[in-house]
Design a protein around this motif. Structure first.
Motif, mmCIF file in Angstrom:
data_model
loop_
_atom_site.group_PDB
_atom_site.id
_atom_site.type_symbol
_atom_site.label_atom_id
_atom_site.label_comp_id
_atom_site.label_asym_id
_atom_site.label_seq_id
_atom_site.Cartn_x
_atom_site.Cartn_y
_atom_site.Cartn_z
ATOM 1 N N ARG A 153 0.831 -1.208 0.000
ATOM 2 C CA ARG A 153 0.000 0.000 0.000
ATOM 3 C C ARG A 153 0.864 1.258 0.000
ATOM 4 N NH1 ARG A 153 -4.274 -0.403 4.721
ATOM 5 N NH2 ARG A 153 -2.459 -1.154 5.877
ATOM 6 N N LEU A 154 0.260 2.357 -0.457
ATOM 7 C CA LEU A 154 0.955 3.633 -0.516
ATOM 8 C C LEU A 154 0.229 4.657 0.360
ATOM 9 C CD1 LEU A 154 1.513 3.882 -4.387
ATOM 10 C CD2 LEU A 154 3.187 3.155 -2.673
ATOM 11 N N LYS A 155 0.995 5.617 0.857
ATOM 12 C CA LYS A 155 0.434 6.714 1.646
ATOM 13 C C LYS A 155 0.657 8.007 0.892
ATOM 14 C CE LYS A 155 0.570 8.863 6.239
ATOM 15 N NZ LYS A 155 1.156 8.791 7.605
ATOM 16 N N ILE A 156 -0.387 8.849 0.837
ATOM 17 C CA ILE A 156 -0.332 10.101 0.080
ATOM 18 C C ILE A 156 -0.499 11.286 1.016
ATOM 19 C CG2 ILE A 156 -1.429 11.473 -1.735
ATOM 20 C CD1 ILE A 156 -2.469 8.931 -2.942
ATOM 21 N N SER A 157 0.275 12.325 0.752
ATOM 22 C CA SER A 157 0.104 13.603 1.444
ATOM 23 C C SER A 157 -0.556 14.562 0.464
ATOM 24 C CB SER A 157 1.462 14.157 1.897
ATOM 25 O OG SER A 157 1.303 15.457 2.441
ATOM 26 N N VAL A 158 -1.725 15.100 0.844
ATOM 27 C CA VAL A 158 -2.493 15.994 -0.016
ATOM 28 C C VAL A 158 -2.500 17.389 0.602
ATOM 29 C CG1 VAL A 158 -4.746 16.447 -1.057
ATOM 30 C CG2 VAL A 158 -3.950 14.092 -0.796
ATOM 31 N N LYS A 159 -2.309 18.399 -0.222
ATOM 32 C CA LYS A 159 -2.228 19.781 0.242
ATOM 33 C C LYS A 159 -3.425 20.168 1.104
ATOM 34 C CE LYS A 159 -1.885 24.563 -1.419
ATOM 35 N NZ LYS A 159 -1.788 25.450 -2.599
ATOM 36 N N ASN A 160 -3.136 20.673 2.313
ATOM 37 C CA ASN A 160 -4.146 21.212 3.232
ATOM 38 C C ASN A 160 -5.245 20.219 3.607
ATOM 39 O OD1 ASN A 160 -2.922 23.684 3.581
ATOM 40 N ND2 ASN A 160 -4.034 24.658 1.915
ATOM 41 N N TYR A 161 -4.918 18.915 3.523
ATOM 42 C CA TYR A 161 -5.850 17.884 3.976
ATOM 43 C C TYR A 161 -5.113 17.043 5.007
ATOM 44 C CZ TYR A 161 -9.111 13.911 3.813
ATOM 45 O OH TYR A 161 -10.017 12.928 4.137
ATOM 46 N N LYS A 162 -5.548 17.136 6.259
ATOM 47 C CA LYS A 162 -4.791 16.563 7.361
ATOM 48 C C LYS A 162 -5.058 15.081 7.604
ATOM 49 C CE LYS A 162 -4.638 21.019 9.761
ATOM 50 N NZ LYS A 162 -4.994 21.765 11.008
ATOM 51 N N GLU A 163 -6.150 14.560 7.041
ATOM 52 C CA GLU A 163 -6.481 13.158 7.279
ATOM 53 C C GLU A 163 -5.550 12.222 6.505
ATOM 54 O OE1 GLU A 163 -8.744 12.211 9.514
ATOM 55 O OE2 GLU A 163 -9.056 14.338 9.935
ATOM 56 N N GLU A 164 -5.392 11.033 7.015
ATOM 57 C CA GLU A 164 -4.534 10.037 6.372
ATOM 58 C C GLU A 164 -5.169 9.555 5.075
ATOM 59 O OE1 GLU A 164 -3.934 5.990 8.179
ATOM 60 O OE2 GLU A 164 -1.909 6.785 8.502
ATOM 61 N N VAL A 165 -4.369 9.483 4.019
ATOM 62 C CA VAL A 165 -4.851 8.996 2.720
ATOM 63 C C VAL A 165 -4.004 7.785 2.337
ATOM 64 C CG1 VAL A 165 -5.243 9.522 0.292
ATOM 65 C CG2 VAL A 165 -5.538 11.314 2.013
ATOM 66 N N ILE A 166 -4.634 6.620 2.297
ATOM 67 C CA ILE A 166 -3.943 5.378 1.963
ATOM 68 C C ILE A 166 -4.525 4.811 0.677
ATOM 69 C CG2 ILE A 166 -3.314 3.061 2.721
ATOM 70 C CD1 ILE A 166 -2.131 5.257 4.452
ATOM 71 N N VAL A 167 -3.661 4.509 -0.283
ATOM 72 C CA VAL A 167 -4.108 3.851 -1.506
ATOM 73 C C VAL A 167 -4.335 2.381 -1.172
ATOM 74 C CG1 VAL A 167 -3.613 3.348 -3.920
ATOM 75 C CG2 VAL A 167 -2.707 5.444 -2.868
ATOM 76 N N SER A 168 -5.558 1.905 -1.342
ATOM 77 C CA SER A 168 -5.874 0.532 -0.976
ATOM 78 C C SER A 168 -5.070 -0.453 -1.822
ATOM 79 C CB SER A 168 -7.371 0.265 -1.142
ATOM 80 O OG SER A 168 -7.775 0.459 -2.475
ATOM 81 N N ARG A 169 -4.844 -1.602 -1.258
ATOM 82 C CA ARG A 169 -3.990 -2.623 -1.872
ATOM 83 C C ARG A 169 -4.390 -2.929 -3.309
ATOM 84 N NH1 ARG A 169 -4.878 -5.741 1.721
ATOM 85 N NH2 ARG A 169 -3.054 -5.404 3.034
ATOM 86 N N GLU A 170 -5.695 -3.074 -3.542
ATOM 87 C CA GLU A 170 -6.169 -3.462 -4.868
ATOM 88 C C GLU A 170 -6.118 -2.320 -5.886
ATOM 89 O OE1 GLU A 170 -9.756 -2.478 -2.269
ATOM 90 O OE2 GLU A 170 -7.850 -3.556 -2.078
ATOM 91 N N ARG A 171 -5.837 -1.081 -5.437
ATOM 92 C CA ARG A 171 -5.830 0.051 -6.361
ATOM 93 C C ARG A 171 -4.435 0.616 -6.610
ATOM 94 N NH1 ARG A 171 -10.622 1.327 -7.772
ATOM 95 N NH2 ARG A 171 -9.965 3.294 -8.675
ATOM 96 N N VAL A 172 -3.427 0.049 -5.962
ATOM 97 C CA VAL A 172 -2.064 0.570 -6.096
ATOM 98 C C VAL A 172 -1.573 0.506 -7.547
ATOM 99 C CG1 VAL A 172 0.354 0.125 -5.537
ATOM 100 C CG2 VAL A 172 -1.353 0.197 -3.717
ATOM 101 N N SER A 173 -1.749 -0.633 -8.191
ATOM 102 C CA SER A 173 -1.271 -0.789 -9.566
ATOM 103 C C SER A 173 -1.940 0.211 -10.503
ATOM 104 C CB SER A 173 -1.535 -2.219 -10.043
ATOM 105 O OG SER A 173 -1.135 -2.388 -11.380
ATOM 106 N N GLU A 174 -3.271 0.342 -10.389
ATOM 107 C CA GLU A 174 -4.007 1.289 -11.235
ATOM 108 C C GLU A 174 -3.604 2.729 -10.928
ATOM 109 O OE1 GLU A 174 -8.663 2.434 -12.317
ATOM 110 O OE2 GLU A 174 -8.211 0.726 -11.014
ATOM 111 N N PHE A 175 -3.344 3.000 -9.658
ATOM 112 C CA PHE A 175 -2.922 4.344 -9.249
ATOM 113 C C PHE A 175 -1.591 4.717 -9.902
ATOM 114 C CE2 PHE A 175 -0.534 6.983 -6.107
ATOM 115 C CZ PHE A 175 -1.306 8.135 -6.191
#
Length: 247
Positions: free
Chosen positions: A218-240
Motif C-alpha cells: 500500500r501507498l500513503k499520500i500527502s495531499v495539500k491542506n488535507y490533514k487526514e490520512e490517505v492510503i491507496v488501498s492494496r487493490e488500487r495501487v497498480s491502477e494508481f
C-alpha cells in the motif's frame, strides 16, 4: 452492480443469492436482522441495490430505512402484501411476494436497470445543454442561507464520512456537497485529474505533495491542506501508478 440481501431466514437468503447469481449478479453481503443492518449501512458504502424481506425476526426492515437514509434502490420481498403501500412510500422499485419466482425477480432487476439507464440519459442531456462538456467545472455549496460556487480546480480531494460527501479546497476549507456517494462524484469529475484511492477518498493529482510506501502493498499520500490520512488501498495501487504515469 453491488447487491446486499436482508433476509432473516437463512434458507431463503441462500435461495435468493443463488437466483441472483444465476442472473449474473454478485451479492456482496447478507444481513439477517434490523439490528445488524442499521449499523452496517451506517458504517459501509451503500450498495447499488438492496433486496430486503420486510418481516425480520427482530422487526420490520422498513424500520431500517426510517433510521438510515440509504442511497440504494430497494426491492422488497415478503409473504404478506399489506405492507405494499408503505414499502412504495420508501421509493422501492418493486415489491415481490414469496415464494419468489425467477421471472418476477428478473423483471424487478430489469426495472432497476431501465431506471438507471433513464437517469444516465437525463444526466447526459443536462450536460449537453451546458455546452457539451462531460465534467462539471464547479460545485454549488450551501453556506448558511447563501449558495457558494467552488471551482473544481480548487478542490484537493473529496471524501465520504458517515452519510455525507465533502470536498476540501486548496485553503483547507471543508464543505458538504449535494452528491451523497463517491460514485456520484466520479461521474462528474475528470478521471485524468481525480483518482479514487480507496472506498472513501478521491484525490486530485494537482495537489498530491508526497507519496510514500505505507506497507509492502500500500501507498500513503500527502495531499495539500488535507490533514487526514490517505492510503491507496492494496487493490488500487497498480491502477494508481498507471494513472500517475498517464498524467
Amino acid at each position: 452492480m453491488n447487491i446486499v440481501v436482508i433476509e432473516d431466514e437463512k434458507p431463503a437468503a441462500r435461495l435468493l443469492v443463488r437466483e441472483l447469481n444465476k442472473l449474473g449478479f454478485s451479492v456482496t453481503c447478507v444481513l439477517y436482522s434490523v439490528s445488524e443492518a442499521i449499523p452496517w449501512l451506517m458504517q459501509n458504502e451503500h450498495p447499488d441495490l438492496i433486496v430486503a424481506d420486510i418481516q425480520l425476526a427482530d422487526g420490520l426492515s422498513l424500520e431500517i430505512f426510517e433510521q438510515v437514509e440509504v442511497n440504494s434502490a430497494l426491492i422488497f420481498v415478503t409473504s404478506f402484501d399489506h405492507y405494499a403501500i408503505k414499502a412504495f412510500k420508501l421509493n422501492s422499485i418493486d415489491y415481490l411476494l414469496k415464494p419468489i419466482e425467477s421471472t418476477e425477480l428478473i423483471q424487478a432487476i430489469e426495472k432497476y436497470k431501465n431506471q438507471q439507464r433513464n437517469m444516465e440519459q437525463k444526466v447526459q442531456a443536462i450536460r449537453a445543454t451546458m455546452g457539451g462538456t462531460s465534467y462539471v467545472k464547479r460545485f454549488m455549496i450551501k453556506v448558511g442561507m447563501q449558495i457558494k460556487m467552488i471551482l473544481v480546480d480548487e478542490v484537493v480531494c473529496f471524501y465520504k464520512e458517515d452519510r455525507g460527501v465533502y470536498l476540501v479546497t486548496t485553503e483547507g476549507r471543508i464543505h458538504l456537497i449535494e452528491e451523497n456517494s463517491i460514485e456520484a462524484v466520479l461521474k462528474l469529475v475528470n478521471p485524468l485529474t481525480f483518482f479514487r484511492v480507496n472506498r472513501h477518498q478521491l484525490v486530485s493529482i494537482d495537489y498530491i505533495e508526497q507519496i510514500t510506501q505505507f506497507s509492502t502493498s500500500r501507498l500513503k499520500i500527502s495531499v495539500k491542506n488535507y490533514k487526514e490520512e490517505v492510503i491507496v488501498s492494496r487493490e488500487r495501487v497498480s491502477e494508481f501508478k498507471k494513472w500517475l504515469g498517464t498524467n
